[in-house]
Write an enzyme that holds these catalytic residues in place. Structure first.
Site, mmCIF file in Angstrom:
data_model
loop_
_atom_site.group_PDB
_atom_site.id
_atom_site.type_symbol
_atom_site.label_atom_id
_atom_site.label_comp_id
_atom_site.label_asym_id
_atom_site.label_seq_id
_atom_site.Cartn_x
_atom_site.Cartn_y
_atom_site.Cartn_z
ATOM 1 N N LYS A 241 0.852 -1.198 0.000
ATOM 2 C CA LYS A 241 0.000 0.000 0.000
ATOM 3 C C LYS A 241 0.885 1.245 0.000
ATOM 4 O O LYS A 241 1.876 1.308 0.732
ATOM 5 C CB LYS A 241 -0.902 0.003 1.249
ATOM 6 N N CYS B 88 -2.232 9.755 -6.816
ATOM 7 C CA CYS B 88 -3.330 9.530 -5.867
ATOM 8 C C CYS B 88 -4.381 10.616 -6.056
ATOM 9 O O CYS B 88 -4.077 11.801 -5.914
ATOM 10 C CB CYS B 88 -2.847 9.547 -4.423
HETATM 11 O O1 RRO Z 1 -5.708 5.709 -0.960
HETATM 12 C C1 RRO Z 1 -6.366 6.117 -1.943
HETATM 13 O O2 RRO Z 1 -7.396 6.797 -1.830
HETATM 14 C C2 RRO Z 1 -5.941 5.828 -3.325
HETATM 15 C C3 RRO Z 1 -4.656 5.978 -3.783
HETATM 16 BR BR1 RRO Z 1 -3.224 6.448 -2.678
HETATM 17 C C4 RRO Z 1 -4.365 5.787 -5.159
HETATM 18 O O3 RRO Z 1 -3.230 5.931 -5.655
HETATM 19 N N1 RRO Z 1 -5.385 5.454 -5.965
HETATM 20 C C5 RRO Z 1 -6.656 5.282 -5.513
HETATM 21 O O4 RRO Z 1 -7.564 4.972 -6.306
HETATM 22 N N2 RRO Z 1 -6.910 5.467 -4.186
#
Ligand code: RRO
Length: 314
Positions: free
Chosen positions: A45, A131
């Site tokens: 993650k 993100c």
């Molecule tokens: O954690 C998120 O909300 C998230 C991330 Br970091 C990302 O790179 N892509 C996404 O769809 N959600």
């Protein structure tokens, strides 16, 4: 004898499939399950310097054709993931895995990459420039000058294998512009695509959005993003220098989807939304389906068809 093995940056992987960052990879237990699975690697993650709770729930919603999420970078902090991958490398020195980092500022990204550089970690770093869900923090991947600044700063000191996770682009000029920047750096891979940012899903029954953060806006993943993902894999494969491998992500539910990503130029494919729904069995099933397609077509390795998509101009 058909094999799904692949190579990126001189590193060998027994299987060209793995999870996409964010999906079932937040805890040691999640990562242990990936290690035990048929996936050829795992990615952790996306990490920030310190643990983050992320956005308030509900922050993910299942759709008929995929998913919408606004998780907001919930994670256990860089130390947690760096410890996991370094310990895993001690146990399995021949394996290469991916450590994802997603600072919400340039300073955070540089500090995390310094820490990784100074550590024993020997795998790939995936720098997440896409993100879509941190309120007030635009996706770096849509600001080309900023991407250039980030990479310029990073490669002043970072010497381990590094790739970037990109948002989807929707104009061929943007493919040209981002590729021109990426080609200036010693990147090992480019991962395309992250979710399609800031979609909106409406429940007509309740006349309400389906997730709480950002007034309901969130990243779209799953089957509905496949054409956009294939376009980005293909668009970048045609423009990036050959030393930069492509990791294809977006809309992979079955062997045919994986086959199409590889045909467009992917050396590795990542499964996000569907892995979330199905768990690690997805890697057995999709591997089996891809193997059957290859057998039917007489292909023995993914290099037999990788990037060999035909057009009407051929
Ligand atoms: O954690 C998120 O909300 C998230 C991330 Br970091 C990302 O790179 N892509 C996404 O769809 N959600």
């Amino acid at each position: 004898m058909i094999t799904l093995e692949t190579t990126i940056g001189g590193r060998h992987f027994d299987n060209c499939m793995m999870n996409a960052a964010g999906i079932r990879c937040q805890t040691n237990k999640d990562l242990d399950a990936l290690v035990a699975s048929k996936a050829g690697a795992y990615v952790t993650k996306s990490a920030t310097p310190h643990k983050r709770a992320g956005n308030p729930a509900p922050r993910m919603h299942e759709l008929h054709l995929g998913s919408i999420n606004s998780m907001g970078l919930p994670n256990n902090g860089l130390d947690y993931y760096l410890n996991y991958v370094v310990e895993d490398e001690q146990k399995r020195p021949d394996s290469t895995n991916f450590l994802s980092v997603a600072g919400t500022s340039l300073e955070d990204n540089l500090a995390m990459l310094h820490q990784v550089q100074d550590s024993n970690f020997n795998g790939f770093v995936e720098l997440n420039l896409s993100c879509p869900n941190v309120p007030g923090k635009p996706q770096v991947g849509y600001d080309f000058d900023r991407v250039n600044t980030v990479l310029n700063e990073v490669f002043q000191f970072f010497t381990k294998p590094l790739g970037v996770k990109l948002p989807p682009y929707f104009d061929l000029v943007h493919f040209d512009q981002i590729a021109e920047i990426l080609n200036q750096y010693p990147l090992t891979f480019v991962n395309t695509i992250n979710s399609i940012g800031n979609g909106l899903v409406v429940d007509p029954e309740t006349e309400k959005v389906v997730i709480k953060p950002k007034g309901g806006f969130g990243g779209i993943g799953g089957i509905s993003v496949k054409p956009t993902a294939l376009a980005n894999v293909r668009g970048l494969a045609l423009r990036l220098k050959p030393e930069i491998s492509i990791v294809g992500t977006g809309g992979i539910l079955n062997g045919q989807d994986a086959f199409e990503h590889i045909l467009c130029g992917a050396s590795m494919v990542q499964i996000g939304t569907q892995f979330g729904y199905e768990g690690t069995r997805v890697f057995d099933r999709v591997s089996q389906e891809l193997t059957e397609i290859m057998a039917h077509k007489g292909y023995e390795t993914i290099d037999d068809f990788r990037g060999k998509l035909k057009t009407f101009d051929d």
